[in-house]
Design a protein around this motif. Structure first.
Motif, PDB file in Angstrom:
ATOM      1  N   ARG A  31      19.035  10.515 -18.087  1.00  0.00           N
ATOM      2  CA  ARG A  31      19.686   9.829 -16.745  1.00  0.00           C
ATOM      3  C   ARG A  31      19.495   8.448 -16.389  1.00  0.00           C
ATOM      4  O   ARG A  31      20.424   7.815 -15.069  1.00  0.00           O
ATOM      5  CB  ARG A  31      18.684  11.337 -15.636  1.00  0.00           C
ATOM      6  CG  ARG A  31      18.880  12.531 -14.985  1.00  0.00           C
ATOM      7  CD  ARG A  31      18.397  12.980 -13.369  1.00  0.00           C
ATOM      8  NE  ARG A  31      18.632  14.080 -13.511  1.00  0.00           N
ATOM      9  CZ  ARG A  31      19.615  14.803 -13.210  1.00  0.00           C
ATOM     10  NH1 ARG A  31      20.898  13.812 -12.505  1.00  0.00           N
ATOM     11  NH2 ARG A  31      20.145  15.709 -12.186  1.00  0.00           N
ATOM     12  N   GLU A  67      11.480   8.467 -15.520  1.00  0.00           N
ATOM     13  CA  GLU A  67      10.244   8.800 -15.629  1.00  0.00           C
ATOM     14  C   GLU A  67      10.865  10.078 -15.760  1.00  0.00           C
ATOM     15  O   GLU A  67      10.527  11.351 -16.443  1.00  0.00           O
ATOM     16  CB  GLU A  67       9.563   8.867 -14.747  1.00  0.00           C
ATOM     17  CG  GLU A  67       9.112   7.300 -14.517  1.00  0.00           C
ATOM     18  CD  GLU A  67       8.044   7.055 -13.591  1.00  0.00           C
ATOM     19  OE1 GLU A  67       8.120   7.690 -12.669  1.00  0.00           O
ATOM     20  OE2 GLU A  67       7.124   5.841 -14.047  1.00  0.00           O
ATOM     21  N   GLN A  68      12.217  10.642 -14.750  1.00  0.00           N
ATOM     22  CA  GLN A  68      12.287  11.981 -14.947  1.00  0.00           C
ATOM     23  C   GLN A  68      13.414  12.349 -15.951  1.00  0.00           C
ATOM     24  O   GLN A  68      13.047  13.142 -17.091  1.00  0.00           O
ATOM     25  CB  GLN A  68      14.129  12.151 -14.173  1.00  0.00           C
ATOM     26  CG  GLN A  68      14.166  12.962 -13.272  1.00  0.00           C
ATOM     27  CD  GLN A  68      15.265  13.085 -12.439  1.00  0.00           C
ATOM     28  OE1 GLN A  68      15.667  12.584 -12.237  1.00  0.00           O
ATOM     29  NE2 GLN A  68      15.660  14.328 -12.698  1.00  0.00           N
ATOM     30  N   ASP A  69      14.272  11.239 -17.079  1.00  0.00           N
ATOM     31  CA  ASP A  69      13.842  12.028 -18.656  1.00  0.00           C
ATOM     32  C   ASP A  69      12.781  12.131 -19.461  1.00  0.00           C
ATOM     33  O   ASP A  69      12.977  12.947 -20.420  1.00  0.00           O
ATOM     34  CB  ASP A  69      14.543  10.364 -18.796  1.00  0.00           C
ATOM     35  CG  ASP A  69      16.265  10.441 -18.907  1.00  0.00           C
ATOM     36  OD1 ASP A  69      16.622  11.762 -17.956  1.00  0.00           O
ATOM     37  OD2 ASP A  69      17.199   9.076 -18.270  1.00  0.00           O
ATOM     38  N   ASP A  84      19.296  15.374 -16.841  1.00  0.00           N
ATOM     39  CA  ASP A  84      17.757  15.376 -17.239  1.00  0.00           C
ATOM     40  C   ASP A  84      18.157  15.342 -18.412  1.00  0.00           C
ATOM     41  O   ASP A  84      18.511  15.523 -19.369  1.00  0.00           O
ATOM     42  CB  ASP A  84      16.485  16.789 -17.200  1.00  0.00           C
ATOM     43  CG  ASP A  84      16.391  16.191 -15.907  1.00  0.00           C
ATOM     44  OD1 ASP A  84      17.502  15.640 -14.592  1.00  0.00           O
ATOM     45  OD2 ASP A  84      15.955  17.553 -15.341  1.00  0.00           O
ATOM     46  N   ALA A 141      12.127   5.423 -12.065  1.00  0.00           N
ATOM     47  CA  ALA A 141      12.335   6.748 -11.663  1.00  0.00           C
ATOM     48  C   ALA A 141      13.509   7.779 -12.374  1.00  0.00           C
ATOM     49  O   ALA A 141      13.043   8.875 -12.845  1.00  0.00           O
ATOM     50  CB  ALA A 141      13.141   6.719  -9.919  1.00  0.00           C
ATOM     51  N   ALA A 142      14.540   7.001 -13.007  1.00  0.00           N
ATOM     52  CA  ALA A 142      15.526   7.929 -13.886  1.00  0.00           C
ATOM     53  C   ALA A 142      15.123   8.199 -15.178  1.00  0.00           C
ATOM     54  O   ALA A 142      14.634   8.669 -16.025  1.00  0.00           O
ATOM     55  CB  ALA A 142      17.323   7.025 -14.388  1.00  0.00           C
ATOM     56  N   ASP A 175       4.566  16.827 -17.111  1.00  0.00           N
ATOM     57  CA  ASP A 175       3.976  15.759 -15.832  1.00  0.00           C
ATOM     58  C   ASP A 175       3.540  15.099 -16.743  1.00  0.00           C
ATOM     59  O   ASP A 175       3.028  14.411 -16.230  1.00  0.00           O
ATOM     60  CB  ASP A 175       3.800  16.864 -15.112  1.00  0.00           C
ATOM     61  CG  ASP A 175       4.576  17.238 -13.723  1.00  0.00           C
ATOM     62  OD1 ASP A 175       6.663  16.683 -13.803  1.00  0.00           O
ATOM     63  OD2 ASP A 175       3.954  17.678 -12.657  1.00  0.00           O
ATOM     64  N   ARG A 190      10.054  13.608 -18.561  1.00  0.00           N
ATOM     65  CA  ARG A 190       9.193  14.197 -18.408  1.00  0.00           C
ATOM     66  C   ARG A 190       9.946  15.661 -18.950  1.00  0.00           C
ATOM     67  O   ARG A 190       9.419  16.332 -19.115  1.00  0.00           O
ATOM     68  CB  ARG A 190       9.876  14.734 -16.279  1.00  0.00           C
ATOM     69  CG  ARG A 190       8.460  15.273 -16.270  1.00  0.00           C
ATOM     70  CD  ARG A 190       8.374  15.298 -14.176  1.00  0.00           C
ATOM     71  NE  ARG A 190       7.893  14.469 -14.001  1.00  0.00           N
ATOM     72  CZ  ARG A 190       8.383  13.285 -13.706  1.00  0.00           C
ATOM     73  NH1 ARG A 190      10.017  13.482 -13.220  1.00  0.00           N
ATOM     74  NH2 ARG A 190       8.083  12.429 -13.108  1.00  0.00           N
ATOM     75  N   HIS A 191      11.060  15.698 -18.607  1.00  0.00           N
ATOM     76  CA  HIS A 191      12.179  16.378 -19.521  1.00  0.00           C
ATOM     77  C   HIS A 191      11.891  16.470 -20.789  1.00  0.00           C
ATOM     78  O   HIS A 191      11.748  17.386 -21.204  1.00  0.00           O
ATOM     79  CB  HIS A 191      13.639  15.946 -18.959  1.00  0.00           C
ATOM     80  CG  HIS A 191      14.862  17.201 -19.645  1.00  0.00           C
ATOM     81  ND1 HIS A 191      14.766  18.507 -19.245  1.00  0.00           N
ATOM     82  CD2 HIS A 191      15.561  17.219 -20.530  1.00  0.00           C
ATOM     83  CE1 HIS A 191      15.952  18.855 -20.227  1.00  0.00           C
ATOM     84  NE2 HIS A 191      15.878  18.363 -21.257  1.00  0.00           N
TER      85      HIS A 191
END
Length: 221
Positions: free
Chosen positions: A161, A85-87, A158, A82-83, A95, A89-90
């Motif tokens: 993460r 994917e957040q990175d 971000d 999850a982290a 997305d 995305r940034h």
């Protein structure tokens, strides 16, 4: 080095894989990345490769929860997908970061190995779990600091993460507990030696990823 009843298993693993660990750390790609000599594109490509490997680790974790060897190490506070994917995305600015994303050949081999071991050999899966997650809690923090300084990421924000373990308040204590679990793993000496050999293989697979990344970003060539 043979596994021994007199030497803690966690120490045997660390000692036996030290050469491969050092080789991975000293790759030209990682040296250039940590030295701040590469751009954010290289960091992004590296983060993409991590996503493939950790997806293999964590998609396999559920089936091992009740396994006496690997199960005690499956801790949700360690999970990184999850982290990542957040990175990503940034880093990709949206997305649709996964559109068309493919692993490097070495990364595909690495992820496939993890998935196969989760199905057939929990001790082998544990070897990869150990090399990845304890590395994140230790040396990974150096990469985070470099990324924050070099490319201006907000501290623990971000982009970095992946390296922030919000669910682990005391990393040193967590690593100590992890090593105690290793020392108590219910396998014989022969199986311990097999796990140690798989740790060496894990580092070799990681080094192969660095080698291919270095070919894409050949600053030290």
């Amino acid at each position: 080095m043979a596994a021994s009843d007199t030497t803690p298993f966690s120490q045997l693993i660390r000692t036996a894989s030290q050469e491969q660990h050092t080789e991975a750390e000293n790759s030209s790609f990682m040296g250039d990345l940590l030295g701040g000599r590469l751009g954010v594109a290289a960091y992004t490509r590296y983060t993409e490769q991590l996503w493939f490997v950790y997806r293999a680790l964590e998609e396999s974790a559920g089936r091992l929860l009740s396994d006496p060897v690997a199960g005690p190490f499956i801790r949700p506070e360690l999970f990184r997908v999850a982290a990542l994917e957040q990175d990503l995305r940034h880093l990709h600015g949206g997305d649709d970061w996964a559109a068309g994303l493919k692993p490097l050949p070495a990364t595909a081999d690495y992820a496939t190995r993890v998935t196969e071991l989760a199905l057939d050999w929990p001790g082998g899966y544990l070897a990869h779990h150990y090399t990845r997650y304890l590395g994140d809690l230790s040396g990974g923090q150096i990469i985070r600091g470099t990324a924050e300084r070099t490319w201006g990421f907000e501290r623990k924000g971000d982009g970095v993460r992946f390296y922030v373990f919000d669910g682990i308040q005391n990393p040193a204590a967590f690593k100590r507990e992890y090593r105690e679990l290793l020392d108590a793993v219910p396998v014989d000496d022969l199986e311990k030696q097999r796990i140690i050999e798989e740790c060496r293989r894990a580092f070799a697979l990681n080094t192969a990823v660095f080698r291919e990344l270095g070919a894409q970003f050949p600053l030290s060539a």
